[in-house]
Enzyme design. Sequence first.
Site, PDB file in Angstrom:
ATOM      1  N   GLY A  38       0.793  -1.231   0.000  1.00  0.00           N
ATOM      2  CA  GLY A  38       0.000   0.000   0.000  1.00  0.00           C
ATOM      3  C   GLY A  38       0.823   1.278   0.000  1.00  0.00           C
ATOM      4  O   GLY A  38       0.281   2.365  -0.173  1.00  0.00           O
ATOM      5  N   GLU A  39       2.134   1.157   0.212  1.00  0.00           N
ATOM      6  CA  GLU A  39       2.991   2.362   0.187  1.00  0.00           C
ATOM      7  C   GLU A  39       3.018   2.967  -1.206  1.00  0.00           C
ATOM      8  O   GLU A  39       2.986   2.239  -2.201  1.00  0.00           O
ATOM      9  CB  GLU A  39       4.437   1.985   0.525  1.00  0.00           C
ATOM     10  CG  GLU A  39       4.737   1.884   1.981  1.00  0.00           C
ATOM     11  CD  GLU A  39       6.195   1.463   2.197  1.00  0.00           C
ATOM     12  OE1 GLU A  39       7.035   1.624   1.297  1.00  0.00           O
ATOM     13  OE2 GLU A  39       6.465   0.950   3.300  1.00  0.00           O
ATOM     14  N   ARG A  95     -13.052  19.169   8.590  1.00  0.00           N
ATOM     15  CA  ARG A  95     -14.205  19.050   9.499  1.00  0.00           C
ATOM     16  C   ARG A  95     -13.772  18.617  10.897  1.00  0.00           C
ATOM     17  O   ARG A  95     -14.542  18.685  11.836  1.00  0.00           O
ATOM     18  CB  ARG A  95     -15.241  18.076   8.910  1.00  0.00           C
ATOM     19  CG  ARG A  95     -15.984  18.669   7.706  1.00  0.00           C
ATOM     20  CD  ARG A  95     -16.983  17.721   7.113  1.00  0.00           C
ATOM     21  NE  ARG A  95     -16.338  16.573   6.479  1.00  0.00           N
ATOM     22  CZ  ARG A  95     -16.980  15.594   5.891  1.00  0.00           C
ATOM     23  NH1 ARG A  95     -18.293  15.599   5.841  1.00  0.00           N
ATOM     24  NH2 ARG A  95     -16.335  14.590   5.332  1.00  0.00           N
ATOM     25  N   HIS A 129     -13.833  24.027   5.099  1.00  0.00           N
ATOM     26  CA  HIS A 129     -15.096  23.792   5.807  1.00  0.00           C
ATOM     27  C   HIS A 129     -15.388  24.868   6.857  1.00  0.00           C
ATOM     28  O   HIS A 129     -16.500  25.384   6.936  1.00  0.00           O
ATOM     29  CB  HIS A 129     -15.089  22.405   6.439  1.00  0.00           C
ATOM     30  CG  HIS A 129     -16.330  22.157   7.234  1.00  0.00           C
ATOM     31  ND1 HIS A 129     -17.576  22.065   6.650  1.00  0.00           N
ATOM     32  CD2 HIS A 129     -16.531  22.045   8.566  1.00  0.00           C
ATOM     33  CE1 HIS A 129     -18.480  21.884   7.591  1.00  0.00           C
ATOM     34  NE2 HIS A 129     -17.871  21.865   8.756  1.00  0.00           N
ATOM     35  N   LYS A 191     -30.485  22.139  10.369  1.00  0.00           N
ATOM     36  CA  LYS A 191     -30.124  20.720  10.198  1.00  0.00           C
ATOM     37  C   LYS A 191     -29.506  20.218  11.501  1.00  0.00           C
ATOM     38  O   LYS A 191     -28.800  20.961  12.177  1.00  0.00           O
ATOM     39  CB  LYS A 191     -29.110  20.605   9.055  1.00  0.00           C
ATOM     40  CG  LYS A 191     -28.592  19.222   8.772  1.00  0.00           C
ATOM     41  CD  LYS A 191     -27.571  19.229   7.639  1.00  0.00           C
ATOM     42  CE  LYS A 191     -26.153  19.304   8.164  1.00  0.00           C
ATOM     43  NZ  LYS A 191     -25.144  19.274   7.090  1.00  0.00           N
ATOM     44  N   SER A 223     -20.549  14.974   0.746  1.00  0.00           N
ATOM     45  CA  SER A 223     -19.775  13.766   1.030  1.00  0.00           C
ATOM     46  C   SER A 223     -20.651  12.562   0.690  1.00  0.00           C
ATOM     47  O   SER A 223     -20.670  12.088  -0.439  1.00  0.00           O
ATOM     48  CB  SER A 223     -19.311  13.778   2.488  1.00  0.00           C
ATOM     49  OG  SER A 223     -18.581  12.614   2.741  1.00  0.00           O
ATOM     50  N   GLY A 226     -26.056  12.840   2.324  1.00  0.00           N
ATOM     51  CA  GLY A 226     -27.129  12.814   3.332  1.00  0.00           C
ATOM     52  C   GLY A 226     -27.772  14.181   3.540  1.00  0.00           C
ATOM     53  O   GLY A 226     -29.008  14.290   3.577  1.00  0.00           O
TER      54      GLY A 226
HETATM   55  C1  R5P Z   1     -21.559  20.104   6.988  1.00  0.00           C
HETATM   56  O1  R5P Z   1     -21.717  20.958   7.815  1.00  0.00           O
HETATM   57  C2  R5P Z   1     -21.064  20.394   5.607  1.00  0.00           C
HETATM   58  O2  R5P Z   1     -21.231  21.732   5.261  1.00  0.00           O
HETATM   59  C3  R5P Z   1     -21.755  19.510   4.581  1.00  0.00           C
HETATM   60  O3  R5P Z   1     -23.137  19.818   4.575  1.00  0.00           O
HETATM   61  C4  R5P Z   1     -21.576  18.057   4.930  1.00  0.00           C
HETATM   62  O4  R5P Z   1     -20.248  17.802   5.279  1.00  0.00           O
HETATM   63  C5  R5P Z   1     -21.972  17.186   3.768  1.00  0.00           C
HETATM   64  O5  R5P Z   1     -21.838  15.836   4.158  1.00  0.00           O
HETATM   65  P1  R5P Z   1     -22.886  14.753   3.655  1.00  0.00           P
HETATM   66  O6  R5P Z   1     -22.956  14.882   2.154  1.00  0.00           O
HETATM   67  O7  R5P Z   1     -22.284  13.438   4.085  1.00  0.00           O
HETATM   68  O8  R5P Z   1     -24.183  15.043   4.334  1.00  0.00           O
END
Ligand code: R5P
Length: 292
Positions: A38-39, A95, A129, A191, A223, A226
Amino acid sequence: MKKLSVITGKPSEELARKLSQKIKANLVKSEIRTFPDGESKITISGIISKRKSVVVQSICPPVDTNLIHALSLISKAKETSDEVIAVIPYMGYARQDREFLPGEIITMKVLGKLFKGSGASKIIAVDIHSMLGFKHFSIKTENISAIADLAQYFKKLNLKNPLVVSPDQGGKERAKVFAKEFGSEYIALEKKRDRKTGKVQIKTKNVDEVANRDLILVDDMISTGGSIVKATQFLKKQKCKRVYVACTHALLINNAENKIKKAGVTRIVSTNTIPNKTSIVDISNTIAKAIK
Ligand code: R5P
């Protein structure tokens, strides 16, 4: 020999090529060979300037591999150049800028030490972020934004009575900046993310102003998708028209693109901080301005 070199790792090669043309620099590319354990064995090709190098490497998945590649390229550049600037278009680990739960390691602190130790004198990130991440760095840092570039793209679309929406309160300022550049109003949803499972919920109850309007959900990154899926499902229930997504970094992990489309999103638009199908907005010009 040119006064400036742009040295790039694999995920940022195309962006680095565009940048090198704009700032009239030598482009130095790298080849990677992965050993059975893996290196990575990294070999660069090209001439490194004695005066100044700009290393361009996103810390996108595989995050730890691309991090060690970035640090290795900086270290190699510093053997020749007096000054090394690291452009990290997508700053992975950003993050992890605080201790959310007891015992959690603030990995951004570790990155601060690693970048300094490798020889970078300055780090430039695109839409990091949160600025708190850079508080852990003792070298110069700069965050530049792709939000204006994204807003310019959306100006070309024929949207019906558009409204900019942030999926969370943390992104309210970003939505405000986008809306100003784009020329519309904006709102921010509420959220909640479970810190243990990572699951998200939209806590906002009703938003009358979205009905019958085209919406642009603006976020720094996608990411797993979600956040965008939950926000879209909520907004569709509020009888909005089309939902578009504008984000700087589209990681699109675990089939996120399909999940987002299934939730009813018309189009995802991201930048080339991470190259993929949705990265149609080029930010090499914005990076070039920051370097000059
Ligand atoms: C969170 O505060 C960020 O601004 C993004 O909304 C979040 O990191 C997105 O992650 P995911 O797509 O997994 O919800």
